[in-house]
Motif scaffolding. Structure first.
Motif, PDB file in Angstrom:
ATOM      1  N   PRO A 291       0.808  -1.223   0.000  1.00  0.00           N
ATOM      2  CA  PRO A 291       0.000   0.000   0.000  1.00  0.00           C
ATOM      3  C   PRO A 291       0.841   1.273   0.000  1.00  0.00           C
ATOM      4  CG  PRO A 291       0.048  -0.945   2.201  1.00  0.00           C
ATOM      5  CD  PRO A 291       0.760  -1.924   1.307  1.00  0.00           C
ATOM      6  N   PHE A 292       1.017   1.861  -1.172  1.00  0.00           N
ATOM      7  CA  PHE A 292       1.807   3.077  -1.296  1.00  0.00           C
ATOM      8  C   PHE A 292       0.925   4.316  -1.166  1.00  0.00           C
ATOM      9  CE2 PHE A 292       4.322  -0.101  -3.641  1.00  0.00           C
ATOM     10  CZ  PHE A 292       5.539   0.046  -2.988  1.00  0.00           C
ATOM     11  N   THR A 293       1.527   5.376  -0.679  1.00  0.00           N
ATOM     12  CA  THR A 293       0.805   6.621  -0.478  1.00  0.00           C
ATOM     13  C   THR A 293       0.196   7.177  -1.763  1.00  0.00           C
ATOM     14  OG1 THR A 293       0.992   8.902   0.337  1.00  0.00           O
ATOM     15  CG2 THR A 293       2.933   7.967  -0.723  1.00  0.00           C
ATOM     16  N   ARG A 294      -1.017   7.672  -1.674  1.00  0.00           N
ATOM     17  CA  ARG A 294      -1.746   8.350  -2.750  1.00  0.00           C
ATOM     18  C   ARG A 294      -2.031   7.440  -3.949  1.00  0.00           C
ATOM     19  NH1 ARG A 294       1.032  13.187  -4.871  1.00  0.00           N
ATOM     20  NH2 ARG A 294      -1.063  13.742  -5.559  1.00  0.00           N
ATOM     21  N   SER A 295      -1.833   6.128  -3.779  1.00  0.00           N
ATOM     22  CA  SER A 295      -1.987   5.190  -4.894  1.00  0.00           C
ATOM     23  C   SER A 295      -3.303   4.415  -4.861  1.00  0.00           C
ATOM     24  CB  SER A 295      -0.809   4.197  -4.901  1.00  0.00           C
ATOM     25  OG  SER A 295       0.403   4.871  -5.129  1.00  0.00           O
ATOM     26  N   GLU A 296      -4.286   4.957  -4.164  1.00  0.00           N
ATOM     27  CA  GLU A 296      -5.557   4.243  -4.033  1.00  0.00           C
ATOM     28  C   GLU A 296      -6.189   3.912  -5.373  1.00  0.00           C
ATOM     29  OE1 GLU A 296      -5.133   6.640  -0.178  1.00  0.00           O
ATOM     30  OE2 GLU A 296      -4.613   6.864  -2.300  1.00  0.00           O
TER      31      GLU A 296
ATOM     32  N   ALA B 160       2.861   3.558   6.454  1.00  0.00           N
ATOM     33  CA  ALA B 160       2.574   4.916   6.903  1.00  0.00           C
ATOM     34  C   ALA B 160       3.867   5.714   7.095  1.00  0.00           C
ATOM     35  CB  ALA B 160       1.775   4.874   8.199  1.00  0.00           C
ATOM     36  N   LYS B 161       4.897   5.043   7.618  1.00  0.00           N
ATOM     37  CA  LYS B 161       6.179   5.705   7.821  1.00  0.00           C
ATOM     38  C   LYS B 161       6.803   6.076   6.484  1.00  0.00           C
ATOM     39  CE  LYS B 161      10.594   5.182  10.262  1.00  0.00           C
ATOM     40  NZ  LYS B 161      11.407   4.282  11.118  1.00  0.00           N
ATOM     41  N   MET B 162       6.688   5.191   5.520  1.00  0.00           N
ATOM     42  CA  MET B 162       7.225   5.484   4.190  1.00  0.00           C
ATOM     43  C   MET B 162       6.498   6.653   3.544  1.00  0.00           C
ATOM     44  SD  MET B 162       7.730   1.572   2.794  1.00  0.00           S
ATOM     45  CE  MET B 162       8.044   2.089   1.106  1.00  0.00           C
ATOM     46  N   ALA B 163       5.206   6.776   3.829  1.00  0.00           N
ATOM     47  CA  ALA B 163       4.408   7.852   3.242  1.00  0.00           C
ATOM     48  C   ALA B 163       4.800   9.213   3.808  1.00  0.00           C
ATOM     49  CB  ALA B 163       2.929   7.608   3.507  1.00  0.00           C
TER      50      ALA B 163
ATOM     51  N   CYS C  25       4.975  -9.868   3.529  1.00  0.00           N
ATOM     52  CA  CYS C  25       4.907 -11.003   4.451  1.00  0.00           C
ATOM     53  C   CYS C  25       5.002 -10.581   5.917  1.00  0.00           C
ATOM     54  CB  CYS C  25       6.024 -12.003   4.141  1.00  0.00           C
ATOM     55  SG  CYS C  25       5.822 -12.868   2.573  1.00  0.00           S
ATOM     56  N   LEU C  26       5.256  -9.305   6.164  1.00  0.00           N
ATOM     57  CA  LEU C  26       5.350  -8.817   7.534  1.00  0.00           C
ATOM     58  C   LEU C  26       3.995  -8.946   8.233  1.00  0.00           C
ATOM     59  CD1 LEU C  26       7.377  -5.528   6.907  1.00  0.00           C
ATOM     60  CD2 LEU C  26       8.238  -7.623   7.963  1.00  0.00           C
ATOM     61  N   PRO C  27       3.987  -9.065   9.565  1.00  0.00           N
ATOM     62  CA  PRO C  27       2.709  -9.032  10.300  1.00  0.00           C
ATOM     63  C   PRO C  27       1.917  -7.801   9.886  1.00  0.00           C
ATOM     64  CG  PRO C  27       4.503  -9.620  11.773  1.00  0.00           C
ATOM     65  CD  PRO C  27       5.145  -9.239  10.471  1.00  0.00           C
ATOM     66  N   TYR C  28       0.615  -7.947   9.789  1.00  0.00           N
ATOM     67  CA  TYR C  28      -0.217  -6.904   9.180  1.00  0.00           C
ATOM     68  C   TYR C  28      -0.050  -5.538   9.851  1.00  0.00           C
ATOM     69  CZ  TYR C  28      -4.213  -4.867   6.782  1.00  0.00           C
ATOM     70  OH  TYR C  28      -5.018  -4.073   6.016  1.00  0.00           O
ATOM     71  N   GLY C  29      -0.018  -5.537  11.175  1.00  0.00           N
ATOM     72  CA  GLY C  29       0.135  -4.273  11.878  1.00  0.00           C
ATOM     73  C   GLY C  29       1.451  -3.600  11.573  1.00  0.00           C
ATOM     74  N   LEU C  30       2.527  -4.383  11.545  1.00  0.00           N
ATOM     75  CA  LEU C  30       3.853  -3.847  11.232  1.00  0.00           C
ATOM     76  C   LEU C  30       3.894  -3.349   9.798  1.00  0.00           C
ATOM     77  CD1 LEU C  30       6.793  -3.339  11.953  1.00  0.00           C
ATOM     78  CD2 LEU C  30       7.292  -5.735  11.414  1.00  0.00           C
ATOM     79  N   ARG C  31       3.251  -4.092   8.935  1.00  0.00           N
ATOM     80  CA  ARG C  31       3.193  -3.703   7.512  1.00  0.00           C
ATOM     81  C   ARG C  31       2.495  -2.351   7.357  1.00  0.00           C
ATOM     82  NH1 ARG C  31      -0.861  -5.425   3.611  1.00  0.00           N
ATOM     83  NH2 ARG C  31      -0.081  -5.329   1.476  1.00  0.00           N
ATOM     84  N   CYS C  32       1.409  -2.168   8.064  1.00  0.00           N
ATOM     85  CA  CYS C  32       0.663  -0.908   7.993  1.00  0.00           C
ATOM     86  C   CYS C  32       1.491   0.247   8.537  1.00  0.00           C
ATOM     87  CB  CYS C  32      -0.646  -1.025   8.764  1.00  0.00           C
ATOM     88  SG  CYS C  32      -1.849  -2.139   8.017  1.00  0.00           S
TER      89      CYS C  32
END
Length: 246
Positions: A139-144, A241-244, A230-237
């Protein structure tokens, strides 16, 4: 007997480079795009035939398919590459951006497959290839809008392959990462492992020549995104968000 293909989105970027590369390998290439002027420039290349067409116009697709059929043109490959990207703002979603993005990235491809598929029936080795993207891996920022359209397209192609498994048609899903095109040149963020369009064209050609069911490049980006997925879902989210924020 030479092979014949039809490539959409051929006026620039991956489409133009791929059309040129196929032509250089002795193929007859029907290059499809909306821009008549750009297609005329491309058609200077021996082996390339300009075929102006707006893929968002279903009636135009039907007319073009009938014209090709009436000329007894049998396609060995249909490579659907046309696409677009629009970024959106989550707090004020632009619905028209979603409509435009899905119109070309998803609905146009479905319509093209519906009406161009019969032109593959006369080939001894028919291939259908569809260019999606790695964008839907994470899930990349602004890429909905863009990511969702590519996720829909990739799922559609995989499902289509299941239902056409008993036919002779070989279906290939192409999911590139970042390629240096007029589309990506608008991006204002770092694009890791950026490839040239010529490199992308060669990888597509050789992947199809080797009958691959799926072509992904660059491999390093594909592996990185799949590991992140493959990361745990919470960590992935939290990571997304940090990347965004950068």
């Amino acid at each position: 007997m030479s092979s014949t293909c039809l490539i959409t989105g051929a006026s620039s970027g991956i489409g133009a480079a791929t059309a040129k590369y196929f032509a250089s390998q002795g193929w007859t290439v029907y290059a499809v795009a909306r821009s008549v002027e750009k297609l005329q420039q491309l058609a200077i290349t021996p082996g390339i035939i300009a075929l102006p067409l707006d893929l968002t116009d279903t009636h135009a697709i039907i007319t073009t398919a009938k014209e090709l059929a009436n000329k007894n043109i049998a396609l060995d490959l249909v490579l659907l590459n046309a696409g677009s990207c629009e970024y959106v703002t989550a707090k004020n979603l632009d619905l028209s951006a979603f409509e435009r993005t899905f119109a070309i990235n998803f609905h146009a491809n479905v319509a093209a497959i519906k009406y161009l598929l019969p032109l593959l029936s006369l080939s001894k080795k028919p291939q259908l290839a569809v260019v999606s993207s790695m964008a839907h891996f994470f899930p990349f920022t602004r890429s909905e809008a863009y990511g969702a359209s590519k996720a829909a397209l990739s799922y559609f192609v995989d499902s289509l392959r299941v239902d056409l498994a008993k036919t002779e048609i070989q279906i290939c899903l192409i999911e590139p990462g970042f390629v240096d095109t007029p589309l990506t040149q608008k991006n204002d963020f770092k694009m890791p492992f950026l490839l040239s369009v010529d490199t992308a064209a060669k990888r597509i050609y050789h992947g199809l020549d080797n009958n691959k069911l799926r072509i992904r490049f660059p491999i390093r980006l594909s592996v990185m995104l799949k590991l992140m997925a493959c990361l745990p879902y919470g960590l992935r989210c939290r990571l997304a968000a940090k990347m965004a924020d950068k």
